[in-house]
Design a protein around this motif. Structure first.
Motif, PDB file in Angstrom:
ATOM      1  N   TYR A 111       0.825  -1.209   0.000  1.00 24.93           N
ATOM      2  CA  TYR A 111       0.000   0.000   0.000  1.00 24.93           C
ATOM      3  C   TYR A 111       0.860   1.261   0.000  1.00 24.93           C
ATOM      4  CZ  TYR A 111      -3.634   3.327   1.166  1.00 24.93           C
ATOM      5  OH  TYR A 111      -4.485   4.393   1.133  1.00 24.93           O
ATOM      6  N   ILE A 112       1.834   1.350   0.906  1.00 19.29           N
ATOM      7  CA  ILE A 112       2.648   2.572   0.937  1.00 19.29           C
ATOM      8  C   ILE A 112       3.627   2.619  -0.239  1.00 19.29           C
ATOM      9  CG2 ILE A 112       2.350   3.043   3.383  1.00 19.29           C
ATOM     10  CD1 ILE A 112       5.232   2.072   3.813  1.00 19.29           C
ATOM     11  N   ARG A 113       4.060   1.463  -0.735  1.00 16.06           N
ATOM     12  CA  ARG A 113       4.921   1.447  -1.913  1.00 16.06           C
ATOM     13  C   ARG A 113       4.176   2.000  -3.126  1.00 16.06           C
ATOM     14  NH1 ARG A 113       5.143  -3.996  -3.640  1.00 16.06           N
ATOM     15  NH2 ARG A 113       3.222  -3.345  -4.638  1.00 16.06           N
ATOM     16  N   ASP A 114       2.947   1.537  -3.324  1.00 14.62           N
ATOM     17  CA  ASP A 114       2.151   2.019  -4.454  1.00 14.62           C
ATOM     18  C   ASP A 114       1.806   3.499  -4.301  1.00 14.62           C
ATOM     19  OD1 ASP A 114       2.318  -0.548  -5.454  1.00 14.62           O
ATOM     20  OD2 ASP A 114       0.274  -1.108  -4.881  1.00 14.62           O
ATOM     21  N   LEU A 115       1.523   3.908  -3.074  1.00 11.73           N
ATOM     22  CA  LEU A 115       1.251   5.315  -2.796  1.00 11.73           C
ATOM     23  C   LEU A 115       2.476   6.172  -3.120  1.00 11.73           C
ATOM     24  CD1 LEU A 115      -0.903   7.232  -1.579  1.00 11.73           C
ATOM     25  CD2 LEU A 115       0.152   6.789   0.650  1.00 11.73           C
ATOM     26  N   ALA A 116       3.643   5.729  -2.652  1.00 14.22           N
ATOM     27  CA  ALA A 116       4.894   6.445  -2.933  1.00 14.22           C
ATOM     28  C   ALA A 116       5.160   6.465  -4.437  1.00 14.22           C
ATOM     29  CB  ALA A 116       6.061   5.802  -2.196  1.00 14.22           C
ATOM     30  N   GLY A 117       4.904   5.358  -5.102  1.00 15.21           N
ATOM     31  CA  GLY A 117       5.115   5.289  -6.546  1.00 15.21           C
ATOM     32  C   GLY A 117       4.261   6.289  -7.299  1.00 15.21           C
ATOM     33  N   ARG A 118       2.977   6.372  -6.933  1.00 17.80           N
ATOM     34  CA  ARG A 118       2.071   7.316  -7.598  1.00 17.80           C
ATOM     35  C   ARG A 118       2.501   8.765  -7.366  1.00 17.80           C
ATOM     36  NH1 ARG A 118      -1.779   3.935  -5.575  1.00 17.80           N
ATOM     37  NH2 ARG A 118      -2.385   5.401  -3.935  1.00 17.80           N
TER      38      ARG A 118
END
Length: 161
Positions: A111-118
């Motif tokens: 979740y935080i990886r995808d958030l950071a990626g976006r």
């Protein structure tokens, strides 16, 4: 079927982002860069300390995406765009990496990886942001992993992307 080398794929992806950033820099006439607003409530040390405790608990225990959203979307990523924080970006990047390592639940990490990626893809590719902010966003994209290294088990990190 050919195997893909994740390191070569990541390197190619980062080179592509660098080219976009290099060719999309704003004109020299533009001196105002976009800075996202950080709500005033985060300026209160007691409130901010409580928010960090909640965020750390959510990372350890998994699940509470509302707490993670409140921290990362309302404070962390907007704070990275603020001119007064340019000198703190290395520390902020290091703190984010520690947050990833602190995650116990794979779904919280994702979740935080995808958030950071976006967020970082957006910051890295928009010339509205200061070049320092854009460069920092690219560096964060380079440290994102599908899973973090587990040195106790001899398992290397699995690159994301």
């Amino acid at each position: 079927m050919a195997k893909h080398n994740p390191i070569k794929m990541r390197r190619s992806w980062l080179i592509g982002i660098l080219l976009v950033v290099a060719t999309a820099t704003p004109s020299s006439a533009q001196t105002e860069y976009q800075q996202l607003k950080v709500p005033d409530e985060f300026k209160n040390p007691r409130k901010f300390g409580e928010l960090r405790k909640q965020k750390n608990r959510a990372l350890r225990d998994g699940g509470d995406t509302d707490v993670l959203d409140n921290y990362y979307k309302r404070f962390f990523f907007p704070a990275m765009t603020r001119n007064e924080n340019h000198g703190k970006l290395s520390k902020m990047r290091s703190d984010l990496q520690k947050d990833f390592q602190q995650c116990r639940a794979p779904q919280t990490h994702a979740y935080i990886r995808d958030l950071a990626g976006r967020y970082c893809k957006g910051m890295a590719t928009k010339p509205d942001f200061h070049p320092t902010v854009r460069y920092n966003a690219m560096l964060i994209l380079g440290i994102l992993n599908e899973s973090e290294a587990d040195l106790r088990r001899g398992r290397p990190a699995q690159p994301w992307g």
